[in-house]
Design a protein around this motif. Sequence first.
Motif, PDB file in Angstrom:
ATOM      1  N   MET A   1       0.845  -1.171   0.000  1.00 29.63           N
ATOM      2  CA  MET A   1       0.000   0.000   0.000  1.00 29.63           C
ATOM      3  C   MET A   1       0.889   1.232   0.000  1.00 29.63           C
ATOM      4  SD  MET A   1      -3.052  -1.252   0.102  1.00 29.63           S
ATOM      5  CE  MET A   1      -3.780   0.321   0.112  1.00 29.63           C
ATOM      6  N   ASP A   2       0.601   2.107  -0.903  1.00 28.81           N
ATOM      7  CA  ASP A   2       1.302   3.387  -0.968  1.00 28.81           C
ATOM      8  C   ASP A   2       0.250   4.472  -0.759  1.00 28.81           C
ATOM      9  OD1 ASP A   2       2.668   5.696  -1.595  1.00 28.81           O
ATOM     10  OD2 ASP A   2       3.501   4.933  -3.477  1.00 28.81           O
ATOM     11  N   PHE A   3       0.005   4.774   0.521  1.00 23.45           N
ATOM     12  CA  PHE A   3      -1.038   5.757   0.825  1.00 23.45           C
ATOM     13  C   PHE A   3      -0.633   7.160   0.403  1.00 23.45           C
ATOM     14  CE2 PHE A   3      -2.337   2.468   3.973  1.00 23.45           C
ATOM     15  CZ  PHE A   3      -3.611   2.273   3.482  1.00 23.45           C
ATOM     16  N   LEU A   8      -2.249   1.083  -4.912  1.00 19.92           N
ATOM     17  CA  LEU A   8      -2.106  -0.286  -4.436  1.00 19.92           C
ATOM     18  C   LEU A   8      -1.138  -0.956  -5.400  1.00 19.92           C
ATOM     19  CD1 LEU A   8      -2.862  -2.786  -2.762  1.00 19.92           C
ATOM     20  CD2 LEU A   8      -4.790  -3.122  -4.306  1.00 19.92           C
ATOM     21  N   CYS A  30      -8.700   4.742   0.281  1.00 26.23           N
ATOM     22  CA  CYS A  30      -7.583   4.844   1.221  1.00 26.23           C
ATOM     23  C   CYS A  30      -8.094   4.848   2.658  1.00 26.23           C
ATOM     24  CB  CYS A  30      -6.761   6.100   0.946  1.00 26.23           C
ATOM     25  SG  CYS A  30      -5.702   5.977  -0.504  1.00 26.23           S
ATOM     26  N   LEU A  33      -9.258   1.279   3.497  1.00 25.97           N
ATOM     27  CA  LEU A  33      -8.127   0.358   3.675  1.00 25.97           C
ATOM     28  C   LEU A  33      -7.382   0.625   4.979  1.00 25.97           C
ATOM     29  CD1 LEU A  33      -6.843   0.127   0.023  1.00 25.97           C
ATOM     30  CD2 LEU A  33      -7.809  -1.733   1.380  1.00 25.97           C
ATOM     31  N   ARG A  34      -7.247   1.883   5.345  1.00 33.82           N
ATOM     32  CA  ARG A  34      -6.616   2.199   6.639  1.00 33.82           C
ATOM     33  C   ARG A  34      -7.438   1.618   7.790  1.00 33.82           C
ATOM     34  NH1 ARG A  34      -5.176   7.604   4.282  1.00 33.82           N
ATOM     35  NH2 ARG A  34      -2.908   7.591   4.142  1.00 33.82           N
ATOM     36  N   ILE A  54      -3.331  -7.814   4.159  1.00 37.57           N
ATOM     37  CA  ILE A  54      -4.423  -6.851   4.303  1.00 37.57           C
ATOM     38  C   ILE A  54      -5.769  -7.555   4.322  1.00 37.57           C
ATOM     39  CG2 ILE A  54      -5.606  -4.918   3.183  1.00 37.57           C
ATOM     40  CD1 ILE A  54      -2.856  -4.033   2.167  1.00 37.57           C
TER      41      ILE A  54
END
Length: 76
Positions: A1-3, A8, A30, A33-34, A54
Motif C-alpha cells: 500500500m502506498d497511501f 495499491l 484509502c 483500507l486504513r 491486508i
Amino acid sequence: MDFENMLLKLQGEIMKSHRPLILPLDDEMCTLLRELISINDDVRKEHREKNDYIFLSNIGVPISNTVSSYLMYLQN
C-alpha cells in the motif's frame, strides 16, 4: 500500500501473470483500507497471528486466492 501516492502496488512475484499491478486509489478507498488495516491488527492480536496481509479471514489468517483472482479480473 502506498497511501502517500494513493496506489495499491502488487509485486509481479505474487501475481499469476508475473507482472506487477498498480491500481490507483481514491480518498474513500484509502480511508477504508486504513480502517481495515486497523481492524486486522486487532484480529491478529486476538488470534495471535503474525502476518502483514491486508485481506484476512475472521481468525486472522490470509484468505484464499479470491481477492487476487478478482484483482486479475479487474485488470483484464
